[in-house]
Design a protein around this motif. Structure first.
Motif, PDB file in Angstrom:
ATOM      1  N   LEU A 211     -47.166 -23.322 -33.693  1.00 56.01           N
ATOM      2  CA  LEU A 211     -45.948 -24.023 -33.869  1.00 56.01           C
ATOM      3  C   LEU A 211     -46.349 -25.724 -33.552  1.00 56.01           C
ATOM      4  CD1 LEU A 211     -43.227 -24.100 -34.275  1.00 56.01           C
ATOM      5  CD2 LEU A 211     -42.803 -23.745 -31.402  1.00 56.01           C
ATOM      6  N   LEU A 212     -45.921 -26.375 -34.857  1.00 60.97           N
ATOM      7  CA  LEU A 212     -45.973 -27.800 -34.390  1.00 60.97           C
ATOM      8  C   LEU A 212     -43.845 -28.046 -34.845  1.00 60.97           C
ATOM      9  CD1 LEU A 212     -47.355 -30.466 -33.886  1.00 60.97           C
ATOM     10  CD2 LEU A 212     -48.047 -30.954 -36.242  1.00 60.97           C
ATOM     11  N   MET A 213     -43.943 -28.650 -34.160  1.00 59.71           N
ATOM     12  CA  MET A 213     -42.106 -28.856 -34.205  1.00 59.71           C
ATOM     13  C   MET A 213     -41.342 -30.626 -33.322  1.00 59.71           C
ATOM     14  SD  MET A 213     -39.960 -26.702 -32.328  1.00 59.71           S
ATOM     15  CE  MET A 213     -39.631 -26.593 -30.414  1.00 59.71           C
ATOM     16  N   THR A 214     -40.306 -30.714 -35.044  1.00 60.59           N
ATOM     17  CA  THR A 214     -40.486 -32.015 -33.617  1.00 60.59           C
ATOM     18  C   THR A 214     -37.920 -31.230 -33.579  1.00 60.59           C
ATOM     19  OG1 THR A 214     -38.758 -32.051 -35.981  1.00 60.59           O
ATOM     20  CG2 THR A 214     -41.068 -33.750 -35.615  1.00 60.59           C
ATOM     21  N   SER A 215     -37.592 -32.064 -32.439  1.00 57.14           N
ATOM     22  CA  SER A 215     -35.692 -31.477 -32.356  1.00 57.14           C
ATOM     23  C   SER A 215     -35.702 -32.454 -31.992  1.00 57.14           C
ATOM     24  CB  SER A 215     -36.391 -29.672 -31.417  1.00 57.14           C
ATOM     25  OG  SER A 215     -34.992 -29.796 -30.899  1.00 57.14           O
ATOM     26  N   HIS A 216     -34.320 -33.045 -31.909  1.00 56.48           N
ATOM     27  CA  HIS A 216     -33.818 -33.560 -30.839  1.00 56.48           C
ATOM     28  C   HIS A 216     -33.309 -33.172 -29.887  1.00 56.48           C
ATOM     29  CE1 HIS A 216     -33.497 -36.572 -34.877  1.00 56.48           C
ATOM     30  NE2 HIS A 216     -34.033 -36.906 -34.371  1.00 56.48           N
ATOM     31  N   ASP A 217     -33.090 -32.505 -29.540  1.00 57.62           N
ATOM     32  CA  ASP A 217     -32.781 -31.367 -28.482  1.00 57.62           C
ATOM     33  C   ASP A 217     -33.615 -31.133 -27.920  1.00 57.62           C
ATOM     34  OD1 ASP A 217     -31.159 -29.399 -26.428  1.00 57.62           O
ATOM     35  OD2 ASP A 217     -30.391 -28.476 -28.438  1.00 57.62           O
ATOM     36  N   ARG A 218     -33.737 -31.762 -26.099  1.00 54.51           N
ATOM     37  CA  ARG A 218     -34.709 -31.929 -25.168  1.00 54.51           C
ATOM     38  C   ARG A 218     -34.812 -30.688 -24.375  1.00 54.51           C
ATOM     39  NH1 ARG A 218     -33.793 -37.272 -22.179  1.00 54.51           N
ATOM     40  NH2 ARG A 218     -35.006 -36.237 -20.274  1.00 54.51           N
ATOM     41  N   GLU A 219     -33.304 -30.030 -24.347  1.00 51.43           N
ATOM     42  CA  GLU A 219     -33.818 -29.112 -23.698  1.00 51.43           C
ATOM     43  C   GLU A 219     -34.509 -27.981 -24.284  1.00 51.43           C
ATOM     44  OE1 GLU A 219     -33.587 -26.723 -20.321  1.00 51.43           O
ATOM     45  OE2 GLU A 219     -32.451 -28.595 -20.413  1.00 51.43           O
ATOM     46  N   PHE A 220     -33.757 -27.611 -25.440  1.00 53.98           N
ATOM     47  CA  PHE A 220     -34.939 -26.617 -26.549  1.00 53.98           C
ATOM     48  C   PHE A 220     -36.391 -27.089 -26.630  1.00 53.98           C
ATOM     49  CE2 PHE A 220     -36.535 -25.986 -31.148  1.00 53.98           C
ATOM     50  CZ  PHE A 220     -35.734 -24.412 -31.233  1.00 53.98           C
TER      51      PHE A 220
END
Length: 540
Positions: A211-220
């Motif tokens: 899995l390679l992902m970006t997210s703006h949710d630090r908890e996630f």
């Protein structure tokens, strides 16, 4: 599995990557981070072959299947949500389509002469469909859609009638159902409510591919990934750990590099001072020459690259009365659906209420009632003395004049403000320098949200009503906003799916459930400890 080998890539006049290397190995779950415009989406596009590096190569093992989810979902219509999701499930979806065609052919009286061949082919295709797990496919598609908060009615309705946010979920479900060897997810947490987000967390944790992902949710990010690849200044740097570890390690690396830089600068200054002092003396000529040669050979330590983060501070808001908003015996229904039936709530000065509830529970309706953009069917909503309200909703972004630039939009809201303070505010909210000349019509969803927020907070209200204020905001802007709101002395009523935001800011929780409305003293962290769940829709 996927390797970036000394890649160099230029985008326009900017160098995005310069001889950068990194790897995504089998089974790894990696968060891709970096400032806006650093090249995260470009990196994804190079893996899928939509773009190529100018130099170096992206090496992918043979037979590796890749699923890529991005924010551009394209057109969807004419099929049910379930059919749309099943269509993305790889080879089995092709076999399913042929099976459906053969079933239609067997019912066609004009093809009676071909029936033996059609039946024979149907048997072969059916066997292949079974072998690929086709008969479980629909059940799995429905399971994924249910996890992303789809009702049975929505699953079976034409996907074309769904909003953009729900279409995003359909596109995400396609990739999740596919279960490829490597999953590339660009902001999968956007547009998800907290229940869907937590379901997705569990799904990705149990996913055995890469899995390679970006997210703006630090908890996630903290809960899903075990490695971070940072894009910054053209290089790719890997950190073994979650996002919190990356932040600590990056700060430590910067501190060490700064100390090393300062030590070298002090040493260089001392050497240069000696050379300047004795260069004219013949008696010291050999020593001076020796030190000049030594300086020429020293590899210079660079100071750490510091990302520009601008802090925003509220000007003191005028004090409100102690009772900020009082709702008494409020009734609200949409058609036959009752949202509130005899609801009472008192919001007092300096309370920070976060509103929790599944989709359709009435979170946004409550905010609209308090903001006065919708009226109760019965009962009263009274705003207290000296209350100056700031209301942020997704609808507010649609009110921006597309012909205005960012600066003109701010100037129109505050014609008497001086240009310097407006430009400083724009910089805080991610519009430095010439970015204030961008037309509102070309702004992304995140940029519009930042602009609306900046206008709302410039002349600070003492009561903030915020509906998903962190939607579209990147990690740095979120952190700036959170820091500013933590120091804010007014009252807040807000809805958010960002658990870091909820935990940091709330001191009261209003939970909307089918069993009734519950009020909790203490913030989101205490709510989770007391109820044993992170959101109302997750009750066991």
């Amino acid at each position: 599995m996927i390797r970036f080998e000394n890649i160099t890539k230029q985008g326009g006049h900017r160098i995005l990557f310069l001889e950068a290397s990194a790897a995504l190995n089998r089974g790894e779950k990696v968060g891709l981070v970096g400032p806006n415009g650093a090249g995260k989406t470009t990196l994804f596009r190079m893996i899928t072959g939509e773009e190529t590096p100018d130099e170096g190569q992206v090496a992918i093992e043979k037979q590796v299947s890749i699923g890529y989810f991005n924010q551009d979902v394209g057109e969807m219509s004419g099929r049910t949500a379930v059919a749309e999701v099943m269509d993305g499930a790889g080879p089995v979806s092709t076999v399913a389509a042929e099976l459906a065609e053969l079933e239609a052919a067997m019912c066609d009286p004009e093809r009676t002469a071909e029936m033996d061949a059609i039946i024979a082919r149907y048997g072969d295709v059916q066997a292949r469909f079974e072998e690929l797990g086709g008969y479980e496919l629909e059940a799995r598609a429905r399971e994924v859609l249910a996890g992303l908060s789809f009702s049975q009615e929505m699953m079976d309705a034409d996907v074309g009638v769904l909003s953009g946010g729900w279409k995003m979920r359909v596109a995400l479900a396609r990739i999740l159902l596919m279960r490829p060897d490597a999953m590339l997810l660009d902001e999968p947490s956007n547009h998800l409510d907290i229940e869907s987000l937590i379901w997705l967390e569990q799904f990705l944790k149990s996913f055995d591919g890469a899995l390679l992902m970006t997210s703006h949710d630090r908890e996630f990010l903290n809960r899903v990934v075990g490695k971070i690849i940072e894009i910054d200044g053209g290089s790719l740097t890997s950190y073994s750990g979650d996002y919190a570890f990356y932040e600590r390690q990056r700060a430590l690396n910067e501190k060490q590099q700064q100390a090393q830089f300062e030590r070298q600068q002090a040493m260089l200054a001392k050497e240069i001072k000696f050379i300047e002092r004795f260069k004219a003396r013949a008696s010291h000529a050999a020593q001076v020459q020796s030190r000049v040669k030594k300086l020429d050979k020293i590899e210079r330590v660079e100071p750490p690259r510091r990302r520009q983060t601008v802090a925003f501070e509220f000007r003191p808001a005028p004090r409100s009365g102690d009772d900020v908003a009082v709702l008494k015996n409020v009734h609200k229904a949409y058609g036959s659906r009752t949202i509130y039936g005899g609801f009472d709530l008192t919001i007092r000065r300096r309370e920070r209420w976060c509103v929790m509830g599944v989709n359709g529970a009435g979170k946004s309706t409550l905010l609209k009632l308090v903001a006065g953009t919708t009226a109760p069917d019965q009962g009263t909503v009274a705003i207290g003395a000296s209350v100056k309200m700031g209301y942020f909703s997704q609808h507010a972004m649609e009110q921006l004049d597309g012909g205005h630039t960012v600066f003109e939009a701010m100037e129109a809201a505050f014609p008497l403000a001086n240009q310097g303070s407006l430009r400083a505010l724009a910089g805080c909210f991610g519009f430095p320098g010439d970015d204030v000349e961008k037309k509102c019509r070309v702004l992304s969803g995140g940029e519009k949200a930042r602009l609306v927020m900046a206008i709302m907070l410039f002349d600070p209200p003492n009561f903030l009503v915020l509906d998903e204020p962190t939607n579209h905001l990147d990690l740095d802007t979120k952190e700036m906003l959170l820091t500013a709101l933590a120091a804010y002395e007014g009252t807040m009523l807000f809805v958010s799916h960002d658990r870091h935001f909820l935990a940091a800011l709330s001191n009261r929780v209003l939970e909307l459930t089918p069993d009734g409305i519950h009020q909790y003293g203490g913030g989101y962290t205490e709510y989770v400890a007391r109820t044993g769940h992170e959101a109302p829709g997750l009750r066991s």
